[in-house]
Design an enzyme around this catalytic site. Structure first.
Site, short mmCIF file in Angstrom:
data_model
loop_
_atom_site.label_atom_id
_atom_site.label_comp_id
_atom_site.label_asym_id
_atom_site.label_seq_id
_atom_site.Cartn_x
_atom_site.Cartn_y
_atom_site.Cartn_z
N HIS A 17 16.63 -29.72 -15.69
CA HIS A 17 16.26 -28.69 -16.68
C HIS A 17 15.46 -27.58 -16.00
O HIS A 17 15.68 -26.39 -16.25
CB HIS A 17 15.37 -29.28 -17.79
CG HIS A 17 16.04 -30.30 -18.66
ND1 HIS A 17 15.51 -31.55 -18.88
CD2 HIS A 17 17.19 -30.25 -19.39
CE1 HIS A 17 16.30 -32.24 -19.71
NE2 HIS A 17 17.32 -31.47 -20.03
N LYS A 41 16.85 -37.93 -35.17
CA LYS A 41 17.04 -38.39 -33.79
C LYS A 41 15.67 -38.62 -33.16
O LYS A 41 15.07 -37.71 -32.61
CB LYS A 41 17.82 -37.28 -33.03
CG LYS A 41 18.61 -37.76 -31.85
CD LYS A 41 19.51 -36.63 -31.35
CE LYS A 41 19.58 -36.57 -29.84
NZ LYS A 41 20.19 -35.34 -29.35
N ARG A 90 26.58 -29.78 -16.00
CA ARG A 90 26.48 -30.64 -14.83
C ARG A 90 27.84 -31.02 -14.30
O ARG A 90 28.08 -31.01 -13.11
CB ARG A 90 25.73 -31.93 -15.18
CG ARG A 90 24.26 -31.73 -15.33
CD ARG A 90 23.65 -32.87 -16.07
NE ARG A 90 24.05 -32.85 -17.47
CZ ARG A 90 23.48 -33.57 -18.42
NH1 ARG A 90 22.52 -34.39 -18.10
NH2 ARG A 90 23.88 -33.46 -19.66
N SER A 128 18.02 -36.91 -18.86
CA SER A 128 16.81 -37.53 -19.39
C SER A 128 17.06 -39.00 -19.66
O SER A 128 16.21 -39.85 -19.41
CB SER A 128 16.39 -36.84 -20.70
OG SER A 128 16.14 -35.48 -20.47
P1 ADP Z 1 20.69 -31.92 -25.61
O1 ADP Z 1 20.29 -33.12 -26.41
O2 ADP Z 1 20.71 -30.65 -26.37
O3 ADP Z 1 21.91 -32.10 -24.74
P2 ADP Z 1 19.12 -32.09 -23.21
O4 ADP Z 1 17.66 -31.99 -23.11
O5 ADP Z 1 19.73 -33.39 -22.79
O6 ADP Z 1 19.44 -31.71 -24.68
O7 ADP Z 1 19.80 -30.93 -22.39
C1 ADP Z 1 19.58 -29.58 -22.68
C2 ADP Z 1 20.55 -28.75 -21.86
O8 ADP Z 1 20.27 -28.93 -20.49
C3 ADP Z 1 22.02 -29.11 -22.04
O9 ADP Z 1 22.78 -27.93 -21.91
C4 ADP Z 1 22.31 -30.02 -20.89
O10 ADP Z 1 23.68 -29.98 -20.50
C5 ADP Z 1 21.43 -29.38 -19.82
N1 ADP Z 1 21.02 -30.32 -18.79
C6 ADP Z 1 20.48 -31.54 -18.92
N2 ADP Z 1 20.25 -32.12 -17.72
C7 ADP Z 1 20.68 -31.22 -16.80
C8 ADP Z 1 20.77 -31.23 -15.37
N3 ADP Z 1 20.40 -32.28 -14.64
N4 ADP Z 1 21.25 -30.13 -14.78
C9 ADP Z 1 21.67 -29.07 -15.51
N5 ADP Z 1 21.64 -29.01 -16.84
C10 ADP Z 1 21.16 -30.06 -17.48
#
Ligand code: ADP
Length: 167
Positions: A17, A41, A90, A128
């Site tokens: 992130h 959630k 990703r 995450s």
């Molecule tokens: P959500 O529940 O909305 O998917 P996340 O916190 O998991 O929320 O992710 C938010 C955004 O960040 C999403 O677009 C996800 O694809 C992106 N994201 C999560 N982890 C990574 C990573 N390691 N590298 C790049 N983008 C990421």
């Protein structure tokens, strides 16, 4: 003033992130990292904890701000005066869901563009969910998350272990 919103759960924020946030902060005058508050959630961290971990990390970049939001993303983005929504990509596995969301958001508000950013290759396997899994099992997570998140995960699982030892 070009403003972008980077929405997500951030439960908790990872180095993946943070990589996306840094790239977005170079492209836009201002970036709002928007933590989705969803009653249905339940995450590991509360919305307040996620915001606070983001403030301690991403919030240190001058043009990055952290906010909480609920309801429709496009409405929040329009209310803030944003011209773009940032999402991280990703792998191909992210694509289908992200593509659907982006097109739906465009249907809801055609004035807001979705922009996909790719993280450094080292972070493409990071999520995450996987970080929480490793931390829960006692594995080292220091190369996946910033220090405040490592500490917070350590505390969370130590508390969980204390509770299950009592039961
Ligand atoms: P959500 O529940 O909305 O998917 P996340 O916190 O998991 O929320 O992710 C938010 C955004 O960040 C999403 O677009 C996800 O694809 C992106 N994201 C999560 N982890 C990574 C990573 N390691 N590298 C790049 N983008 C990421």
């Amino acid at each position: 003033m070009r403003l972008a919103i980077y929405p997500g759960s951030f439960d908790p924020v990872t180095n993946g992130h943070l990589d996306v946030i840094k790239r977005a902060a170079k492209l836009f005058d201002r970036v709002i990292v928007a933590v989705a508050h969803n009653e249905q959630k339940q995450g590991l961290f509360s919305t307040e904890e996620r915001v606070s971990l983001l403030n301690a990390t991403a919030g240190q970049t001058a043009n990055v701000e952290v906010m909480e939001f609920n309801g429709l993303l496009v409405e929040f983005a329009a209310a803030q005066g944003a011209c773009a929504v940032i999402r991280g990509l990703r792998a191909i596995s992210d694509f289908e869901f992200e593509f659907q969301m982006a097109l739906m958001n465009r249907k809801l508000d055609a004035s807001i563009e979705t922009l996909f950013l790719m993280p450094k290759e080292d972070y493409t396997y990071l999520s995450s969910r996987i970080v929480k899994e490793i931390a829960r099992l006692g594995g080292g997570i220091e190369s996946f998350v910033p220090e405040p998140v490592r500490a917070a995960l350590g505390e969370k699982f130590a508390a969980e272990r204390r509770i299950s030892a009592k039961v």
